[in-house]
Design a protein around this motif. Sequence first.
Motif, PDB file in Angstrom:
ATOM      1  N   ARG A 139     -82.728  -0.605 -28.957  1.00 48.06           N
ATOM      2  CA  ARG A 139     -83.334  -1.592 -28.055  1.00 48.06           C
ATOM      3  C   ARG A 139     -83.336  -1.110 -26.607  1.00 48.06           C
ATOM      4  N   VAL A 140     -82.321  -0.344 -26.233  1.00 49.66           N
ATOM      5  CA  VAL A 140     -82.265   0.144 -24.841  1.00 49.66           C
ATOM      6  C   VAL A 140     -82.871   1.545 -24.697  1.00 49.66           C
ATOM      7  N   GLY A 141     -83.535   2.013 -25.748  1.00 52.76           N
ATOM      8  CA  GLY A 141     -84.306   3.253 -25.628  1.00 52.76           C
ATOM      9  C   GLY A 141     -83.549   4.541 -25.891  1.00 52.76           C
ATOM     10  N   ILE A 142     -82.421   4.478 -26.596  1.00 53.93           N
ATOM     11  CA  ILE A 142     -81.709   5.699 -26.980  1.00 53.93           C
ATOM     12  C   ILE A 142     -82.450   6.303 -28.176  1.00 53.93           C
ATOM     13  N   PRO A 143     -82.940   7.546 -28.073  1.00 59.50           N
ATOM     14  CA  PRO A 143     -83.643   8.147 -29.210  1.00 59.50           C
ATOM     15  C   PRO A 143     -82.683   8.425 -30.374  1.00 59.50           C
ATOM     16  N   GLN A 144     -83.207   8.332 -31.578  1.00 55.83           N
ATOM     17  CA  GLN A 144     -82.427   8.554 -32.806  1.00 55.83           C
ATOM     18  C   GLN A 144     -81.105   7.762 -32.783  1.00 55.83           C
ATOM     19  N   PRO A 145     -81.183   6.460 -32.610  1.00 59.13           N
ATOM     20  CA  PRO A 145     -79.946   5.667 -32.468  1.00 59.13           C
ATOM     21  C   PRO A 145     -79.024   5.756 -33.672  1.00 59.13           C
ATOM     22  N   SER A 146     -79.569   5.934 -34.868  1.00 57.02           N
ATOM     23  CA  SER A 146     -78.712   6.006 -36.063  1.00 57.02           C
ATOM     24  C   SER A 146     -77.883   7.282 -36.087  1.00 57.02           C
ATOM     25  N   VAL A 147     -78.309   8.292 -35.308  1.00 57.22           N
ATOM     26  CA  VAL A 147     -77.543   9.539 -35.190  1.00 57.22           C
ATOM     27  C   VAL A 147     -76.636   9.475 -33.958  1.00 57.22           C
ATOM     28  N   ARG A 148     -77.204   9.031 -32.843  1.00 56.39           N
ATOM     29  CA  ARG A 148     -76.458   9.015 -31.575  1.00 56.39           C
ATOM     30  C   ARG A 148     -75.326   7.999 -31.576  1.00 56.39           C
ATOM     31  N   VAL A 149     -75.345   7.041 -32.504  1.00 58.39           N
ATOM     32  CA  VAL A 149     -74.300   6.022 -32.589  1.00 58.39           C
ATOM     33  C   VAL A 149     -72.920   6.645 -32.775  1.00 58.39           C
ATOM     34  N   ASP A 151     -72.044   9.616 -31.427  1.00 58.64           N
ATOM     35  CA  ASP A 151     -71.748  10.531 -30.327  1.00 58.64           C
ATOM     36  C   ASP A 151     -70.766   9.902 -29.340  1.00 58.64           C
ATOM     37  N   TYR A 152     -70.122  10.764 -28.569  1.00 57.07           N
ATOM     38  CA  TYR A 152     -69.135  10.339 -27.576  1.00 57.07           C
ATOM     39  C   TYR A 152     -69.794  10.255 -26.196  1.00 57.07           C
ATOM     40  N   PRO A 153     -69.207   9.496 -25.275  1.00 53.34           N
ATOM     41  CA  PRO A 153     -69.824   9.315 -23.955  1.00 53.34           C
ATOM     42  C   PRO A 153     -70.196  10.621 -23.252  1.00 53.34           C
ATOM     43  N   HIS A 154     -69.356  11.665 -23.384  1.00 53.31           N
ATOM     44  CA  HIS A 154     -69.650  12.908 -22.662  1.00 53.31           C
ATOM     45  C   HIS A 154     -70.883  13.622 -23.215  1.00 53.31           C
ATOM     46  N   GLN A 155     -71.366  13.195 -24.381  1.00 50.16           N
ATOM     47  CA  GLN A 155     -72.542  13.817 -24.978  1.00 50.16           C
ATOM     48  C   GLN A 155     -73.844  13.174 -24.492  1.00 50.16           C
ATOM     49  N   PHE A 156     -73.735  12.188 -23.625  1.00 50.01           N
ATOM     50  CA  PHE A 156     -74.906  11.511 -23.077  1.00 50.01           C
ATOM     51  C   PHE A 156     -75.087  11.869 -21.607  1.00 50.01           C
ATOM     52  N   SER A 157     -76.330  11.859 -21.153  1.00 54.08           N
ATOM     53  CA  SER A 157     -76.614  12.034 -19.721  1.00 54.08           C
ATOM     54  C   SER A 157     -76.212  10.757 -18.986  1.00 54.08           C
ATOM     55  N   GLY A 158     -76.204  10.815 -17.658  1.00 49.57           N
ATOM     56  CA  GLY A 158     -75.846   9.641 -16.857  1.00 49.57           C
ATOM     57  C   GLY A 158     -76.737   8.444 -17.161  1.00 49.57           C
ATOM     58  N   GLY A 159     -78.046   8.683 -17.261  1.00 45.29           N
ATOM     59  CA  GLY A 159     -78.977   7.596 -17.552  1.00 45.29           C
ATOM     60  C   GLY A 159     -78.765   7.016 -18.933  1.00 45.29           C
ATOM     61  N   MET A 160     -78.475   7.899 -19.905  1.00 44.36           N
ATOM     62  CA  MET A 160     -78.236   7.432 -21.274  1.00 44.36           C
ATOM     63  C   MET A 160     -76.920   6.661 -21.381  1.00 44.36           C
ATOM     64  N   ALA A 167     -76.495  -1.738 -23.500  1.00 41.38           N
ATOM     65  CA  ALA A 167     -76.454  -2.139 -24.915  1.00 41.38           C
ATOM     66  C   ALA A 167     -75.176  -2.912 -25.218  1.00 41.38           C
ATOM     67  N   MET A 168     -74.054  -2.428 -24.678  1.00 44.91           N
ATOM     68  CA  MET A 168     -72.772  -3.097 -24.912  1.00 44.91           C
ATOM     69  C   MET A 168     -72.764  -4.483 -24.260  1.00 44.91           C
ATOM     70  N   ALA A 169     -73.267  -4.562 -23.025  1.00 48.66           N
ATOM     71  CA  ALA A 169     -73.277  -5.842 -22.309  1.00 48.66           C
ATOM     72  C   ALA A 169     -74.178  -6.859 -22.997  1.00 48.66           C
ATOM     73  N   LEU A 170     -75.279  -6.387 -23.582  1.00 49.46           N
ATOM     74  CA  LEU A 170     -76.240  -7.296 -24.217  1.00 49.46           C
ATOM     75  C   LEU A 170     -75.933  -7.572 -25.677  1.00 49.46           C
TER      76      LEU A 170
END
Length: 200
Positions: A139-149, A151-160, A167-170
């Motif tokens: 919903r918040v535009g993370i590509p391949q969410p079923s895979v990225r779910v 992943d750890y925070p350090h594996q995401f860019s600042g925007g991601m 996503a957590m807040a909503l």
Amino acid sequence: MAPLLEVRDLRIHFPTDDGLVKSVDGVSFSLDRGSTLGIVGESGSGKSVTSLAIMGLHQGTSARITGEIKLDGEELVGADPVRVRELRGGKMAMIFQDPLSSLHPYFPVGDQIAEAYRVHHPDASRKQARQHAVEMLGRVGIPQPSVRVDDYPHQFSGGMRQRVMIAMALSCDPELLIADEPTTALDVTVQAQILDLISE
């Protein structure tokens, strides 16, 4: 109709070795349901401190809080900490300023979203909570969410990472969403995307 959020004469003071720091000294505002309110001020003017007070996150600190914070008519200043915790997530949520320090580095982002969801939906199974986390990431535009779910925070860019925070807040459909400078340190294109997401 009463406002969703009403803050009256809020004062937040911190005793220090150098004397009393008056971080917030008499702020008042209200927010109607379905409305947006921007609080503007220079760095150190008390915007984040005010937001944390609304969320009840000064409990356990030396902060001296007086005045009124009413969420849907319910007084939060001096309220039972257990009750305030119950309100977080479903009734009110916050997107923090720095997602890297707000997300736990040792747990996959999906687990963190799922945990927040299960706190307010105790009947949900782990599988249902995980599926909800995947849906929120999509919903918040993370590509391949079923895979990225997984992943750890350090594996995401600042925007991601900021999108993960949204996503957590909503995840529990809060009635009040507080966004504390959610686009700080992001490039202009990502800033626009984040603001569009919040508006949506």
